[in-house]
Design an enzyme around this catalytic site. Structure first.
Site, PDB file in Angstrom:
ATOM      1  N   LYS A   1      -2.195   6.208  -4.402  1.00 22.84           N
ATOM      2  CA  LYS A   1      -3.278   7.152  -4.110  1.00 22.84           C
ATOM      3  C   LYS A   1      -3.028   8.503  -4.764  1.00 22.84           C
ATOM      4  CE  LYS A   1      -3.651   4.866   0.369  1.00 22.84           C
ATOM      5  NZ  LYS A   1      -2.279   4.355   0.483  1.00 22.84           N
TER       6      LYS A   1
ATOM      7  N   ASP B   1       0.837  -1.194   0.000  1.00 16.36           N
ATOM      8  CA  ASP B   1       0.000   0.000   0.000  1.00 16.36           C
ATOM      9  C   ASP B   1       0.877   1.252   0.000  1.00 16.36           C
ATOM     10  OD1 ASP B   1      -2.925   1.053   0.537  1.00 16.36           O
ATOM     11  OD2 ASP B   1      -1.583   2.213   1.828  1.00 16.36           O
TER      12      ASP B   1
ATOM     13  N   TYR C   1       3.339   9.765   0.600  1.00 15.42           N
ATOM     14  CA  TYR C   1       4.286   9.139   1.524  1.00 15.42           C
ATOM     15  C   TYR C   1       5.726   9.502   1.177  1.00 15.42           C
ATOM     16  CZ  TYR C   1       0.183   6.267   2.632  1.00 15.42           C
ATOM     17  OH  TYR C   1      -1.072   5.836   2.982  1.00 15.42           O
TER      18      TYR C   1
ATOM     19  N   HIS D   1      -7.098   9.909  -2.296  1.00 16.21           N
ATOM     20  CA  HIS D   1      -6.522   9.817  -0.953  1.00 16.21           C
ATOM     21  C   HIS D   1      -7.418  10.481   0.100  1.00 16.21           C
ATOM     22  CE1 HIS D   1      -2.373   9.427   1.185  1.00 16.21           C
ATOM     23  NE2 HIS D   1      -3.352   9.231   2.028  1.00 16.21           N
TER      24      HIS D   1
END
Length: 317
Positions: free
Chosen positions: A69, A35, A40, A102
């Site tokens: 995302k 994921d 990130y 997201h």
């Protein structure tokens, strides 16, 4: 349609310095569901780890399930494919198994050349930096997500952090229906009605932060006293099954019918988090753990946007 592996590996807050090795070790330990997200800031490193694992024969691309995302600043229809292409490039992939919106928050566009990932501030160098929103309706973003499926660069599409109202609205206009709802869920935030609604619509559910407070201690968004692993019903089940409290809570998550995405940098913990399929919690154990619910949300824009990014912007109320 392919089903998502029940236990995935989450890359939120995995440090770039160890991220490539962490991705490789996770695949080596048996994870096939990874994921990821633009926000990130470590998709390049995840991509290095995936490529090394495939090159070393640990798995094929087809055996992996890779999620990424769409970040808030790419909600305008003309920017959705741009964001996808950047993630594909960083991950060294030709397609994603799942691409998610997201947050149901549209922010002002920041060009990739200016700053990537854009994060929450529109201009971090401003005298008083803040989140700047963009007037992009979610249905327009969803239309662009549908186009990605038709381009074969994304197998399935879905949403994160939606509430019941937004989910009902989405299902009224989606030409290509979402297959996944990803939400924060753990014994302190069971989200029973939202999970039930998603499943009534035929969506699978992925729970992030499946162990609750542990993900938020370093961000000072939770307190050590809020650990669900210290609860007596969790400890009793751990003793009864010869498992760790973390394994009990993770088993509760998948036994509810959800996928889960725990994370760790320790190989032994990676293996422990996968070892959830040789025991079953009883109905009374499941109910006792669910009974810990107190609607405690750790990842709440209604709190962190104002506290960290100088703008009050709740989405769950």
């Amino acid at each position: 349609m392919r089903n998502i592996p029940e236990v995935g590996f989450g890359f939120w807050k995995v440090d770039k310095a160890i991220c490539a090795d962490t991705a490789y070790e996770a695949i080596k330990a048996g994870y096939r569901h990874l994921d990821c997200a633009s926000d990130y800031g470590n998709e390049k490193e995840v991509g290095v780890g995936i490529k090394r694992a495939i090159d070393d024969g640990l798995c094929t691309r087809e055996e992996l399930w890779i999620t990424s995302k769409l970040w808030n600043t790419f909600h305008a229809p003309e920017h959705v494919s741009l964001a996808l292409e950047k993630s594909l490039s960083d991950l060294q992939l030709s397609y994603l198994d799942l691409y998610l919106i997201h947050f149901p928050i549209a922010q002002k566009f920041v060009p990739i050349e200016t700053r990537y990932p854009p994060e929450w501030f529109y201009d971090p160098e401003a005298a008083e930096p803040t989140i700047e929103l963009a007037p992009v309706p979610l249905y327009k973003t969803w239309e662009a997500m549908e186009a990605l499926v038709e381009s074969d660069k994304v197998k399935q599409i879905g949403v994160c952090n939606y509430n019941t109202g937004l989910l009902n609205d989405l299902m009224s206009y989606a030409r290509i229906k979402p297959t996944m709802l990803q939400i924060e869920s753990h014994p302190y935030l069971t989200q029973e009605r939202l999970v039930r609604l998603a499943k009534d619509y035929g969506l699978a559910v992925t729970a992030f932060s499946p162990l609750g407070a542990l993900s938020y201690l370093e961000l000072e968004m939770a307190d050590k006293t809020e650990s669900v692993l210290e609860q007596s019903v969790v400890k009793a089940a751990a003793e009864a099954h010869g498992k760790t409290p973390a394994q009990i809570v993770l088993r509760w998550g998948i036994q509810r019918g959800n996928a889960i995405i725990p994370k760790t940098s320790k190989v032994e913990r990676m293996k422990e988090n996968l070892a959830l399929f040789d025991f079953t919690l009883s109905d009374s154990e499941m109910q006792a753990i669910s009974g810990l619910n107190m609607n405690r949300r750790f990842n709440d824009p209604g709190h962190f946007c104002e506290a960290a990014f100088n703008r009050f912007h709740p989405i769950y109320d």
